[in-house]
Enzyme design. Sequence first.
Site, short mmCIF file in Angstrom:
data_model
loop_
_atom_site.label_atom_id
_atom_site.label_comp_id
_atom_site.label_asym_id
_atom_site.label_seq_id
_atom_site.Cartn_x
_atom_site.Cartn_y
_atom_site.Cartn_z
N GLU A 285 -5.62 2.29 -2.28
CA GLU A 285 -6.31 1.17 -2.19
C GLU A 285 -6.74 0.96 -3.58
OE1 GLU A 285 -6.34 -1.32 -0.62
OE2 GLU A 285 -6.65 -1.00 1.63
N GLU B 131 -8.19 -2.42 -5.60
CA GLU B 131 -8.67 -3.98 -5.22
C GLU B 131 -9.78 -4.42 -6.09
OE1 GLU B 131 -7.51 -4.10 -0.47
OE2 GLU B 131 -9.74 -3.65 -0.87
N HIS C 261 -7.42 -9.77 3.21
CA HIS C 261 -7.02 -10.19 1.92
C HIS C 261 -6.92 -11.71 2.00
CE1 HIS C 261 -5.45 -6.31 2.40
NE2 HIS C 261 -5.60 -5.98 1.03
N HIS D 185 0.89 -1.23 -0.04
CA HIS D 185 0.05 -0.01 0.01
C HIS D 185 0.91 1.32 -0.16
CE1 HIS D 185 -2.82 -3.13 1.69
NE2 HIS D 185 -3.45 -2.42 0.83
N GLU E 49 -9.68 -10.12 13.60
CA GLU E 49 -10.23 -8.81 13.79
C GLU E 49 -11.43 -8.56 14.78
OE1 GLU E 49 -11.01 -6.30 10.44
OE2 GLU E 49 -9.34 -7.17 9.34
N HIS F 270 -4.88 -5.81 -6.49
CA HIS F 270 -4.71 -6.91 -5.76
C HIS F 270 -6.08 -7.58 -5.25
CE1 HIS F 270 -4.29 -3.59 -2.75
NE2 HIS F 270 -4.90 -4.50 -1.92
N CYS G 56 -12.79 -6.41 6.66
CA CYS G 56 -12.10 -6.39 5.27
C CYS G 56 -10.80 -7.28 5.38
CB CYS G 56 -11.74 -4.97 4.78
SG CYS G 56 -13.20 -3.83 4.59
N TRP H 15 -14.69 2.81 -0.09
CA TRP H 15 -15.17 1.68 -0.52
C TRP H 15 -16.51 1.04 0.00
CZ3 TRP H 15 -10.68 1.80 2.39
CH2 TRP H 15 -11.05 1.16 3.72
N TYR I 136 -12.59 -1.57 -6.92
CA TYR I 136 -12.24 0.01 -6.61
C TYR I 136 -11.04 0.41 -6.36
CZ TYR I 136 -10.87 -0.56 -1.70
OH TYR I 136 -10.15 -0.95 -0.80
#
Length: 195
Positions: free
Chosen positions: A111, A113, A67, A23, A85, A30, A65, A158, A102
């Site tokens: 960002e 993604e 990955h 980032h 989280e 990604h 959110c 987002w 976005y």
Amino acid sequence: MEHVILLDDSGTATGLQDKSTVHTDSTPLHLAFSCYVFDRSGRFLASRRALSKKTWPGIWTNSVCGHPAQGEPLTDAVRRRAGFELGLELDELRLVLPAFRYRAELDGVVENEMCPVFSAVAAGDPAPHPDEVDDFRWLTWDEFRREANAPDSAFSPWCRLQIEQLTALGPEPAAWPEGDPALLPPAARQPSPVL
């Protein structure tokens, strides 16, 4: 090393990059995901990103959110991040926006993604990890939409873009139709064990 899966414009995996370096002001495309978590009465769980986060610190957003790891199915990644989280197990995890994509920028950090969106039901009460989540609130879906769409919104870009597409699915989140897995990015449809 925690990594992200890099993508080409078709959503095919092209490699891996260390998450701590990805980032920047020129973040490569990604693979990611977002999830909207509800309780049994239909209230939505909004979360505020920890102030220590590199991207969008202190910003309110959707529930969780993250990955996926290399070779990890998206649903497993969503459950893993919700546990880490928010301290939550998820029931009724459903893909709702398979093709969301976005790009957004804040304070010179981008960002970028392909970010399929899921909905789920919380199997208990949140116990957030302080390095990930500063605060959380349960809101009705209408309250959340009003706050997120306000001109002075404190919600992530987002999240606001996702709300537009989620609203098109219908006013009642529990009745949102299941998204077509064939519309997922190729890297998310068939996770590759080796790049």
